[in-house]
Write a protein that holds these residues in place. Structure first.
Motif: not given
Length: 389
Positions: A92, A362, A374, A376, A380-381, A384
């Motif tokens: 992330t 994150d 998933s 993030w 926010r995703k 997925e």
């Protein structure tokens, strides 16, 4: 999606301890708390149905992914693609990494980094410039014709880059960089890493005292640990201020050596995971070019024609699994090696690498079998998968 988010149904690891039967509360992209009962608030609630929720992975050495090699595509879109692809594997936040190249390519990479920051590319953390101020003797896959000493012009450009980006790592060798230059870089907040160097233990320690705080891909392209000359490997393990990245693909470092290093590292600096990933990640491509030289993908390795390893064909989730399953590193420590420790290494622990109040939201959701469900970023995703529990 609402700016208020509550994640329930997951076993949560905040990078220090596990939280069972708890909820992760997010507001405006930041973590508010981990609580036992749902707070009285509006917003979206996501039921994870028994997944594991852990801090998002941070990769400080990413040369490419999704068919993009940063050296070949030093652009905003190149950075965007690299970040998108590595999010599929739980990363992330990352530093797109430029391997030794021309002044023109380096300039383009820095400009792309400034654009990526302005555009708010999800996952973009800053840049890692690996070279060109390295050792010819320990050049590895770096083009020897492009290796050179650091000049005042180079230093000024790095200082300007740091001011523009706020997060910059540079890999240098004492053979082509002075103590005074390292002091100026470190004083400006740049993370100085020693790598591709044949420096002695004494010299490496002197550079640590000057402000170098990281060692690039421990064991690879550096002076080894000898019983009378401990080399850069010895300095990395014995000097508490050093952090050290390590490539956990089973090819760059023999697992037994990795295990010895992890168990013997003096703190507070820690060993953290890097992928050194190339453009092959997330693709089925079999070859690509680096500085005009063909690199072949074969059996999990990326090699030049002479067999020299040229980056790695791995991702961060695979690296976590490797140290956990092959080395027996406890899962909690393996996760720290992919999140908390790299955040500490580049000085961003106040908002990345741990699921603490005020930190960026994150995180990744994993199945009990450590498959990615998933990813993030900022609550926010962004990815997925289609894995089943």
């Amino acid at each position: 999606m609402s700016s208020n988010l509550t994640i329930k149904g997951a076993r949560i690891f905040d990078c220090m301890e596990w939280h069972d039967d708890s909820l992760l509360v997010v507001e405006a992209g930041r973590i508010v708390s981990i609580v036992a009962e749902k707070p009285d608030r509006t917003g979206e609630t996501v039921d994870t149905r028994g997944h594991i929720l852990v801090p998002g992975f941070i990769d400080l050495q990413v040369n490419g992914g999704g068919g993009v090699l940063f050296n070949e595509q030093p652009t905003l879109e190149g950075i965007r693609k690299i970040c998108e692809v590595h999010a599929r594997f739980g990363t992330t936040a990352l530093l797109p990494t430029l391997i030794t190249d021309t002044r023109e390519v380096t300039k383009a990479a820095i400009e792309a980094g400034v654009e990526a920051k302005a555009a708010g590319i999800p996952g973009f953390l800053g840049l890692h410039l690996e070279g060109p101020h390295l050792s010819m003797m320990r050049k590895g896959a770096h083009d020897p014709s492009l290796i050179r000493p650091m000049q005042e012009r180079d230093l000024d450009e790095l200082l300007a880059c740091m001011r523009a980006l706020g997060c910059l790592m540079v890999t240098v060798a004492p053979e082509n960089t002075t103590i005074e230059q390292v002091e100026r870089l470190a004083d400006a907040g740049i993370t100085v890493s020693l790598g591709h160097t044949d420096a002695s233990f004494e010299i490496a320690c002197a550079y640590a005292a000057a402000g170098a705080r990281v060692v690039t891909h421990l064991f690879n392209a550096m002076s080894g640990l000898g019983h009378r000359e401990p080399g850069v490997v010895g300095a990395a393990l014995a000097t508490g201020t050093f952090f050290a990245g390590i490539i956990a693909d089973g090819f760059h470092v023999e697992p037994a050596a990795m295990d010895i290093a992890i168990r013997s590292k003096q703190g507070p600096g820690q060993i953290f995971l890097v992928t050194d990933a190339m453009s092959t990640i997330g693709t089925d491509m079999k070859r690509f070019h680096l500085n005009g030289r063909k690199v072949v993908r074969e059996g999990g390795r990326l090699m030049l024609h002479d067999g020299t390893l040229a980056g790695a064909d791995t991702n961060m989730l695979s690296s976590v699994r490797f140290v956990n399953e092959k080395l027996g590193v406890p899962l909690e420590e393996a996760l720290r090696m992919a999140s908390a420790y790299p955040a500490d290494a580049v000085g961003i622990a106040n908002h990345k690498g741990r699921l603490l109040p005020g930190a960026d939201a994150d995180f990744v959701l994993l199945t009990p079998g450590l498959e990615l469900e998933s990813s993030w970023i900022g609550g926010r995703k962004i990815f997925e998968s289609n894995v089943d529990m």
